[in-house]
Design an enzyme around this catalytic site. Sequence first.
Site, PDB file in Angstrom:
ATOM      1  N   SER A   1     107.498  81.442  44.690  1.00  0.00           N
ATOM      2  CA  SER A   1     108.588  80.707  45.319  1.00  0.00           C
ATOM      3  C   SER A   1     109.930  81.343  44.959  1.00  0.00           C
ATOM      4  CB  SER A   1     108.503  79.232  44.916  1.00  0.00           C
ATOM      5  OG  SER A   1     109.349  78.431  45.708  1.00  0.00           O
TER       6      SER A   1
ATOM      7  N   HIS B   1     101.948  74.655  48.441  1.00  0.00           N
ATOM      8  CA  HIS B   1     102.901  75.468  47.683  1.00  0.00           C
ATOM      9  C   HIS B   1     102.630  75.469  46.176  1.00  0.00           C
ATOM     10  CE1 HIS B   1     106.746  77.612  47.626  1.00  0.00           C
ATOM     11  NE2 HIS B   1     107.130  76.886  46.586  1.00  0.00           N
TER      12      HIS B   1
ATOM     13  N   ASP C   1     101.809  74.940  53.379  1.00  0.00           N
ATOM     14  CA  ASP C   1     102.915  74.921  52.433  1.00  0.00           C
ATOM     15  C   ASP C   1     104.011  73.991  52.941  1.00  0.00           C
ATOM     16  OD1 ASP C   1     105.289  75.638  50.936  1.00  0.00           O
ATOM     17  OD2 ASP C   1     104.306  77.518  50.401  1.00  0.00           O
TER      18      ASP C   1
END
Length: 278
Positions: free
Chosen positions: A147, A256, A224
Amino acid sequence: MELVQNNKCFDGEQRIYSFSSETLNGESRFGIFLPPQALDGQKCPAVFFLAGLTCTEETFAIKAHAQKMASQLGLILVTPDTSPRGENVAKGDHWDIGQGAGFYINATESPWSAHYQMENCIASELYDLIIRNFAVHADKTGIMGHSMGGHGALTLAMKYPEKFSSVSAFAPICAPSQCPWGIKAFTNYLGNVQEVWAQHDAVELIQSKGTLFSEILVDQGLKDQFYAQLNPALFKAACEKAGQKLTLREHEGYDHGYYFIQSFIDEHLQFHAVQLGA
């Protein structure tokens, strides 16, 4: 540098250290997994893992389940904190800015610039600290992240290819200049100069730097919840235009979080082991 915690793990050791950081202007922490080969004095390749928003130096070590494969491959894993910490360090107004959200860049704007120098911390100060104090092959070092940390891994690898010889990412923020998370962070930390933002944007960097690695590996879940912030298609198009080989693997049903990372972390470590000649 002070040892804070030490736990045996898959015949190696998972450790947490604190150190006085000149770049961050305060105390910081990092985690390190030392496989049995390193404990025996054998020099090993090392892979830095940059975690995402709200995470710390412990998050990956606890949640990713990476130590077993790292032990088998003889890889050292280094897990920095995601931002400076402390009472005197500026805090944001939300979880996606300030402490826990350093974005792995060097802030130029007040009040952030006093402490938020994460790029220099990772790529210079901490990198040198690891090389000096542990059994690391200096020319066999990789970087990966998730991320916000995926953004950090991609951009730092492109900016410091002489230090990081391999790079991969899980659900990275590929084009921070074009998503709310990145725009908020860059405006706060760097001001409003778009040319400065481009120096910290993976899509912009690959377009300017061209081919740097034999391959880049990115995994992305298609369930996600933050997919709109990530823009993997823009990074894929930029790599194709630049002639940089990218393996972008998209996975149905994965979100995610760290269950996603657990599912594919072994393959990322194996990728780095091959790229680094472990």
